[in-house]
Motif scaffolding. Structure first.
Motif, mmCIF file in Angstrom:
data_model
loop_
_atom_site.group_PDB
_atom_site.id
_atom_site.type_symbol
_atom_site.label_atom_id
_atom_site.label_comp_id
_atom_site.label_asym_id
_atom_site.label_seq_id
_atom_site.Cartn_x
_atom_site.Cartn_y
_atom_site.Cartn_z
ATOM 1 N N ARG A 14 0.758 -1.263 -0.033
ATOM 2 C CA ARG A 14 0.017 0.098 0.030
ATOM 3 C C ARG A 14 0.936 1.296 -0.208
ATOM 4 O O ARG A 14 1.931 1.079 0.213
ATOM 5 N N ARG A 15 0.088 2.366 -0.387
ATOM 6 C CA ARG A 15 0.940 3.590 -0.338
ATOM 7 C C ARG A 15 1.450 4.066 0.827
ATOM 8 O O ARG A 15 2.599 4.668 0.992
ATOM 9 N N ASP A 16 0.836 3.912 1.982
ATOM 10 C CA ASP A 16 1.514 4.218 3.275
ATOM 11 C C ASP A 16 2.483 3.504 3.602
ATOM 12 O O ASP A 16 3.413 4.102 4.360
ATOM 13 N N THR A 17 2.662 2.206 3.127
ATOM 14 C CA THR A 17 3.763 1.491 3.517
ATOM 15 C C THR A 17 5.008 1.904 2.877
ATOM 16 O O THR A 17 6.220 2.238 3.404
ATOM 17 N N VAL A 18 5.113 2.276 1.642
ATOM 18 C CA VAL A 18 6.087 2.923 0.782
ATOM 19 C C VAL A 18 6.525 4.221 1.317
ATOM 20 O O VAL A 18 7.603 4.566 1.571
ATOM 21 N N ASP A 19 5.452 5.215 1.974
ATOM 22 C CA ASP A 19 5.843 6.552 2.572
ATOM 23 C C ASP A 19 6.620 6.114 3.810
ATOM 24 O O ASP A 19 7.300 7.196 3.989
ATOM 25 N N LYS A 20 6.524 5.002 4.439
ATOM 26 C CA LYS A 20 7.115 4.926 5.827
ATOM 27 C C LYS A 20 8.535 4.459 5.468
ATOM 28 O O LYS A 20 9.311 4.572 6.374
ATOM 29 N N MET A 21 8.650 3.839 4.216
ATOM 30 C CA MET A 21 10.074 3.178 3.985
ATOM 31 C C MET A 21 11.002 4.286 3.491
ATOM 32 O O MET A 21 12.316 4.193 3.774
ATOM 33 N N VAL A 22 10.575 5.386 2.737
ATOM 34 C CA VAL A 22 11.258 6.570 2.413
ATOM 35 C C VAL A 22 12.030 7.229 3.624
ATOM 36 O O VAL A 22 13.336 7.440 3.269
ATOM 37 N N PRO A 23 11.482 7.749 4.609
ATOM 38 C CA PRO A 23 12.126 8.465 5.677
ATOM 39 C C PRO A 23 13.287 7.537 6.117
ATOM 40 O O PRO A 23 14.361 8.249 6.576
ATOM 41 N N LEU A 24 13.132 6.187 6.305
ATOM 42 C CA LEU A 24 14.084 5.495 6.897
ATOM 43 C C LEU A 24 15.529 5.450 5.900
ATOM 44 O O LEU A 24 16.471 5.398 6.437
ATOM 45 N N GLN A 25 15.173 5.592 4.702
ATOM 46 C CA GLN A 25 16.596 5.637 3.780
ATOM 47 C C GLN A 25 17.010 7.144 3.889
ATOM 48 O O GLN A 25 18.249 7.137 3.673
ATOM 49 N N LYS A 26 16.410 8.021 4.350
ATOM 50 C CA LYS A 26 16.945 9.461 4.182
ATOM 51 C C LYS A 26 17.393 9.819 5.467
ATOM 52 O O LYS A 26 18.024 10.987 5.645
ATOM 53 N N ARG A 27 17.077 9.112 6.677
ATOM 54 C CA ARG A 27 17.495 9.713 8.088
ATOM 55 C C ARG A 27 19.038 9.541 8.201
ATOM 56 O O ARG A 27 19.645 10.615 8.899
ATOM 57 N N ASP A 28 19.740 8.476 7.805
ATOM 58 C CA ASP A 28 21.054 8.580 8.272
ATOM 59 C C ASP A 28 21.824 9.045 7.009
ATOM 60 O O ASP A 28 21.379 9.162 5.993
ATOM 61 N N GLN A 29 23.017 9.814 7.464
ATOM 62 C CA GLN A 29 23.951 10.559 6.080
ATOM 63 C C GLN A 29 25.396 9.944 6.106
ATOM 64 O O GLN A 29 26.208 10.423 5.782
ATOM 65 N N PHE A 30 25.243 8.490 5.948
ATOM 66 C CA PHE A 30 26.478 7.781 6.199
ATOM 67 C C PHE A 30 27.279 8.227 4.679
ATOM 68 O O PHE A 30 28.501 8.309 4.721
ATOM 69 N N ASP A 31 26.278 8.123 3.668
ATOM 70 C CA ASP A 31 27.068 8.280 2.399
ATOM 71 C C ASP A 31 27.844 9.774 2.278
ATOM 72 O O ASP A 31 28.800 9.849 1.847
ATOM 73 N N ASN A 32 27.046 10.916 2.770
ATOM 74 C CA ASN A 32 27.846 12.116 2.806
ATOM 75 C C ASN A 32 28.935 12.074 3.710
ATOM 76 O O ASN A 32 29.995 12.624 3.388
ATOM 77 N N LEU A 33 28.798 11.488 4.651
ATOM 78 C CA LEU A 33 29.872 11.552 6.067
ATOM 79 C C LEU A 33 31.247 10.675 5.222
ATOM 80 O O LEU A 33 32.373 10.841 5.766
ATOM 81 N N GLU A 34 30.822 9.492 4.546
ATOM 82 C CA GLU A 34 31.955 8.825 3.987
ATOM 83 C C GLU A 34 32.905 9.608 2.857
ATOM 84 O O GLU A 34 33.767 9.537 3.071
ATOM 85 N N LYS A 35 31.845 10.335 2.164
ATOM 86 C CA LYS A 35 32.597 11.150 1.056
ATOM 87 C C LYS A 35 33.435 12.322 1.731
ATOM 88 O O LYS A 35 34.630 12.738 1.402
ATOM 89 N N HIS A 36 33.073 13.018 2.979
ATOM 90 C CA HIS A 36 33.538 14.073 3.494
ATOM 91 C C HIS A 36 34.804 13.597 4.413
ATOM 92 O O HIS A 36 35.874 14.083 4.014
ATOM 93 N N THR A 37 34.777 12.322 4.925
ATOM 94 C CA THR A 37 36.047 11.754 5.773
ATOM 95 C C THR A 37 37.057 11.328 4.683
ATOM 96 O O THR A 37 38.188 11.440 4.982
#
Length: 632
Positions: free
Chosen positions: A4-27
């Motif tokens: 359902r649509r509400d399930t997909v919407d709940k998964m999107v914030p989970l992928q965007k909360r952490d900034q591991f990719d940005n931190l990995e590039k910066h370090t």
């Protein structure tokens, strides 16, 4: 089955909360910056090393060589100041080497080790972060799966209930079918209930893990990464300060080096140096008297002025021509005179026996009896016969032996050399006497205490020292005799203005040659021997030797013109000074013909010329060229 649509919407914030990719590039960029700064310091260290090496080579290049000329130059204050400057410059280069070493040990090595630690720590932190992220994503997938089962079971139970109610309302359906539908509906309701319980359990577990993930695990990892980044920045700051401190630490010593250069420059004393020049080149010769008038109008025996270079032989050869004054200081073309003075004083080597003689070798062979001297050689020989015998300085420079009594020097310089030799011998005598005294005391100790040694063992050494002292004392007496002779013959200040008397020469012998065949040099040489056949008519004033310092004048000689070419028939090494090495078949320019001494003067280029044996070359003279020795 599409979520359902509400399930997909709940998964999107989970992928965007952490900034591991940005931190990995910066370090990673931070690590690259540390590597770049390390490379910068390494290149600076190499520049300092190369600079120090070049400075040391420069100082070494201009260091005085260990020869008599450099030792003579060390008497002048400006030469000593330059030597001090070179030494200070060498120390200055050493400080740049210290800078390079400190940059390497305090920054480059430390940063290289820190980079390895930084990369390991960063890798560990991001590994923990990815592991926590994978765990929470796995829990999320389990929750989603249980949720989908619960949803599916609820739908199945609802359909089973509707089917049961439909079968129960239909009068045509048997009781067995209705019972079967009822049991199916109850089973579906039970399965939905179980799915609900499982979903609730997974949900509670996920919420707990999610809370721990975002409030505990991830913040801790981010905090570690932040601390790591702050340490990296702090380390860069420390290295930059060290970079400046390394230079600052050597500034006091560099300042001392510069102060040493300044003090050396301030220690230069122009007046003292000029006095040193006067003392070094003071000849002690009496100035020549006035040139007397020579009257050729009367038929009388010609009288010769004391300072004239013409002799009676010339006047007989040319009775009606007034002779030119031949005072050496007034000869304008020095090359004409130098052509007589600079040929090698040794006879030329014979050509290889296996090779045929060159066409030019026969008439110019130094041992040929048919070779006649030119009038100029007669002039020089007659002049030298009427003057005290002189050693050729140029032959001494080409490897001739220096007289022990320094008779080749002017009186004042000879006096200084003799005095220096006497002082040197006196020091040697004092050393020998000190050794003799020490051995005498040792012998007395052995006599009083025989157990310490045999007194007779010292006697051979004492005898040897006594012989050395006697030998040195005889040397001192010999040099003192020469010194007394020089001081007696040196003119006093009151005699410096006396006029020269008239004298005539009665010469029956030929002067021996010290330079080349029948040639002697008047260029500043001197000897104390007086010609026994010189008779002074007027007041018996000692005849001054014609020795002004012409050698420096002759060094600025003009370039001789080319009078022809020659081809080398054999190879010639040219080891002696004044000669030039040639290869077989080489073409050269001739600038002076062979005049009976067996040598021909040639030129390879503007800066390279010298003498070669005449028998080694084939000469081609120009028809309209003037010989370099046919005029003075």
């Amino acid at each position: 089955m599409i979520p359902r649509r509400d399930t997909v919407d709940k998964m999107v914030p989970l992928q965007k909360r952490d900034q591991f990719d940005n931190l990995e590039k910066h370090t990673q960029w931070g690590i690259e910056f540390v590597e770049k700064y390390t490379k910068f310091v390494k290149e600076r260290s190499e520049i300092e090393t190369n600079y120090a090496k070049q400075i040391r080579n420069l100082s070494k290049k201009y260091q005085p060589k260990k020869n008599s000329k450099e030792e003579e130059e060390s008497k002048y204050t400006f030469c000593r100041a330059f030597l001090t400057t070179l030494n200070e410059l060498n120390d200055y280069a050493g400080q740049h080497e210290v800078i390079s070493e400190n940059l390497t040990s305090l920054i480059i090595t430390e940063l290289a080790r820190y980079l390895q630690e930084l990369k390991t720590e960063r890798k560990s932190h991001f590994h923990d972060g990815r592991k926590a992220q994978q765990h929470i994503e796995s829990s999320w997938k389990q929750l989603e799966a249980s949720k989908k089962r619960f949803e599916r079971e609820c739908k199945e139970a609802e359909r089973a209930q509707q089917y049961f109610e439909k079968m129960d309302a239909d009068i045509n359906v048997t009781k067995a079918d209705v019972e079967k539908a009822r049991q199916q509906a109850q089973m579906r309701h039970q399965m939905a209930s179980d799915s609900k319980s499982e979903y609730a359990a997974y949900l509670e577990k996920f919420n707990k893990e999610q809370n721990e993930h975002y409030y505990t695990i991830i913040p801790n990892i981010f905090q570690k990464l932040q601390d790591m980044e702050e340490k990296r920045i702090e380390r860069i700051s420390v290295c930059m300060k060290t970079f400046a401190d390394v230079d600052r630490q050597v500034l006091p010593i560099v300042g001392k080096c510069l102060d040493g250069m300044t003090n050396a420059a301030e220690s230069i004393e122009p007046k003292a140096d000029s006095k040193q020049v006067v003392e070094s080149f003071k000849s002690g010769f009496e100035p020549p008297g006035d040139v007397e008038f020579e009257d050729y109008g009367q038929a009388m025996k010609r009288t010769v002025s004391e300072t004239s270079l013409s002799n009676t032989k010339e006047s007989k050869e040319k009775p009606g021509v007034k002779a030119k004054s031949k005072l050496w200081p007034f000869i304008k073309n020095k090359n004409k005179l130098m052509s007589l003075l600079t040929s090698p004083h040794q006879p030329p080597p014979a050509p290889p026996a296996s090779s045929p003689p060159s066409p030019s070798a026969v008439p110019n062979d130094p041992q040929s009896p048919k070779q006649h001297k030119e009038p100029l050689s007669h002039r020089l020989n007659d002049f030298m016969a009427s003057k005290p015998k002189m050693h050729c300085l140029r032959s001494l420079r080409r490897g001739g032996s220096v007289p022990e009594d320094f008779s080749h020097l002017p009186p004042e310089q000879r006096r200084k050399k003799l005095q220096g030799k006497i002082d040197e011998l006196s020091k040697d005598i004092q050393k020998e006497m000190d050794q003799r005294d020490a051995l005498t005391k040792m012998k007395d100790v052995y006599i009083k205490n025989p157990q310490m040694g045999d007194p007779a063992s010292v006697d051979p050494r004492l005898t040897e020292i006594g012989q050395n002292i006697e030998k040195l004392q005889s040397e001192v007496q010999k040099f003192e005799g020469w010194l007394a002779e020089v001081e007696e013959r040196m003119p006093s200040k009151s005699d410096s203005h006396r006029k020269s008397g008239l004298y005539e020469t009665q010469n029956s012998t030929t002067v021996s040659n010290n330079c080349a065949q029948d040639r002697e040099s008047p260029d500043g040489s001197y000897t104390e021997e007086q010609n026994s056949e010189v008779q002074v008519k007027a007041q018996p004033i000692p005849t001054p030797t014609t020795t002004t310092e012409f050698d420096d004048e002759f060094d600025d000689e003009e370039v001789l013109p080319t009078i022809g070419t020659c081809k080398a028939l054999y190879p010639f090494e040219g080891h002696n000074e004044g000669t030039i090495s040639v290869a077989e078949g080489e073409l050269l320019y001739v600038i002076e013909e062979d005049k009976g001494d067996g040598w021909t003067r040639v030129r390879r280029n503007e800066d390279e010329e010298g003498y070669v044996p005449t028998s080694y070359v084939e000469v081609f003279l120009e028809t309209n060229a003037k010989g370099a020795m046919t005029y003075i």
